[in-house]
Design an enzyme around this catalytic site. Structure first.
Site, PDB file in Angstrom:
ATOM      1  N   CYS A   1      55.512  68.552 -22.421  1.00  0.00           N
ATOM      2  CA  CYS A   1      56.586  69.124 -23.244  1.00  0.00           C
ATOM      3  C   CYS A   1      56.321  69.018 -24.741  1.00  0.00           C
ATOM      4  O   CYS A   1      56.955  69.708 -25.531  1.00  0.00           O
ATOM      5  CB  CYS A   1      57.914  68.444 -22.925  1.00  0.00           C
ATOM      6  SG  CYS A   1      58.314  68.460 -21.167  1.00  0.00           S
TER       7      CYS A   1
ATOM      8  N   CYS B   1      60.922  64.493 -25.795  1.00  0.00           N
ATOM      9  CA  CYS B   1      60.372  63.561 -24.818  1.00  0.00           C
ATOM     10  C   CYS B   1      59.304  64.302 -24.022  1.00  0.00           C
ATOM     11  O   CYS B   1      59.294  65.531 -23.958  1.00  0.00           O
ATOM     12  CB  CYS B   1      61.457  63.005 -23.903  1.00  0.00           C
ATOM     13  SG  CYS B   1      62.394  64.248 -22.983  1.00  0.00           S
TER      14      CYS B   1
ATOM     15  N   HIS C   1      63.831  75.797 -21.803  1.00  0.00           N
ATOM     16  CA  HIS C   1      62.750  74.843 -22.067  1.00  0.00           C
ATOM     17  C   HIS C   1      61.443  75.319 -21.430  1.00  0.00           C
ATOM     18  O   HIS C   1      61.013  74.804 -20.397  1.00  0.00           O
ATOM     19  CB  HIS C   1      63.170  73.474 -21.527  1.00  0.00           C
ATOM     20  CG  HIS C   1      62.196  72.370 -21.745  1.00  0.00           C
ATOM     21  ND1 HIS C   1      61.154  72.421 -22.653  1.00  0.00           N
ATOM     22  CD2 HIS C   1      62.105  71.141 -21.154  1.00  0.00           C
ATOM     23  CE1 HIS C   1      60.475  71.301 -22.613  1.00  0.00           C
ATOM     24  NE2 HIS C   1      61.027  70.501 -21.704  1.00  0.00           N
TER      25      HIS C   1
END
EC number: 2.3.1.9
Length: 393
Positions: free
Chosen positions: A88, A378, A349
């Site tokens: 991510c 994160c 996302h």
């Protein structure tokens, strides 16, 4: 030390899983932005020193998706490119690598960002290369395993959020309320045209008729309420509280920016948006990966010689409402300054792109009153990355 500036920053709309971008490869989304940045800045493509793009779900795309995006985006073959995978954090890590290459004097101009098409991630048939002797075989979902599974504990990222729920005593209602707030802020921003300056429309050719042009994020939902979200079943644990409604989505999209030395920007008469002040990365127990931004933010602030109170606006990736709430509790962030246009729960996302997406959204909020911003994400496996930027003066 060389000042590193961000001279252009754009993103595509974010598509929902199986939505408008399901047939558009990640590298085409990236190429669209590269082409736009070159056109918008008037930069000679041959002056770009390197292209660095985050991309997590690379299986089946072909060699080095960043190179594909660069070439399809109109850059000459002399411009090198490489792909980054820090899950991510990939998009923001790519920008940090661009920053580092400029500070060290290796590069002057870098195109950096992230791209992801989770809808196109393939199913894998492991151990099939040399054939099966007998018995049933199964497929592995590359999206779930390579992008959303903690390899150390062999469970979904959602369980790491459930672990934070237990550790911090976060209620289901708190999570659902957080998710509703994210959606409401995104709806308001979308209706007011607040994303228009950062979004580059994507044209999708059709077999018949005119192309479809995607101009808005597909995941933003009106009329979401705590009552409606409370009816959703737990997604990862029988007696859990993390649901599809209070977690980020599975999405497709890209974000890109032009990273330059200040001297080169002046030489080319390009007006920067912001200065990159510093970065921070941090690691924690993978089972509670969502709390890692706390350490990353602290390091980024220290390296930028700033305090939390100096930050005017925060863009923190909302992997899960529970994760975001845990970080907020540790850092004691002022809610009116955090994700003021909504976050990943509403916007989406696309994992390899999100690190660049949050920074793009942040940059387009800087003005004479909002001068300093911080972004963080994160990262699956127990990590996080953060960056601090200031309006260019």
């Amino acid at each position: 030390m060389t000042r590193v500036v961000l001279a252009a920053a754009y993103r595509t709309p974010i598509g929902v899983f199986g939505g408008a971008f399901k047939d558009v490869p990640a590298y085409d989304l990236g190429a669209t932005l590269i082409e736009h940045i070159i056109k918008e800045t008037g930069l000679n493509p041959s002056e770009i020193d390197e292209v660095i793009i985050g991309n997590v779900l690379q299986a089946g795309q072909g060699q080095n998706p960043a190179r594909i995006a660069a070439m399809k985006g109109g850059l000459p073959e002399t411009v090198p490119a490489f792909t980054v995978n820090k899950v991510c954090g990939s998009g923001l890590k790519s920008i940090q690598l661009a920053y580092q290459s400029i500070v060290t004097g290796e590069n002057d101009i870098v195109l950096a960002g992230g791209m992801e098409n989770m809808s196109q991630s393939p199913m894998l048939v492991n151990n099939s290369r040399f054939g099966f002797k007998m018995g049933h075989q199964s497929m592995v979902d590359s999206m779930v395993y390579d992008g959303l599974t903690d390899v150390f504990n062999q469970y979904h990222m959602g369980i790491t959020a459930e672990n934070l729920v237990e550790q911090y005593g976060i209620s289901r209602e708190e999570q659902d309320t957080f998710a509703v707030n994210s959606q409401q802020k995104a709806v308001r921003a979308q209706q007011n045209g607040e994303f228009d300056s950062e979004i580059v429309p994507v044209s999708i050719p059709q077999r018949k008729g005119e192309p479809i042009v995607v101009t808005k994020d597909e995941g933003v939902r009106e009329n979401v309420s705590v009552e409606k979200l409370s009816r959703l079943r737990p997604a990862f644990k029988k007696d859990g509280t993390v649901t599809a409604g209070n977690a980020s989505g599975i999405n497709d999209g890209a974000a890109m920016m032009l990273v330059m030395s200040e001297d080169k920007a002046k030489e080319l008469n390009i007006e920067p948006l912001a200065v990159l002040d510093g970065f921070g990365s941090h690691g924690v127990d993978p089972s509670i990966m969502g709390i890692a931004p706390v350490g990353a933010v602290e390091k980024a602030l220290k390296r930028s010689k700033k305090e939390l109170s100096d930050i005017d606006v925060f863009e923190l990736n909302e992997a899960f409402a529970a994760q975001s709430l845990a970080v907020d509790r540790e850092l004691k962030l002022p809610p009116e300054k955090v994700n003021v246009k909504g976050g990943a729960i509403a916007l989406g996302h696309p994992i390899g792109a999100s690190g660049a997406r949050v920074l793009v959204t942040l940059l387009h909020q800087l003005n004479d009153e909002v001068e300093t911003g911080l972004t963080s994400l994160c990262i699956g496996g127990g990590q996080a990355i953060a960056a601090v930027v200031s309006k260019y003066k």
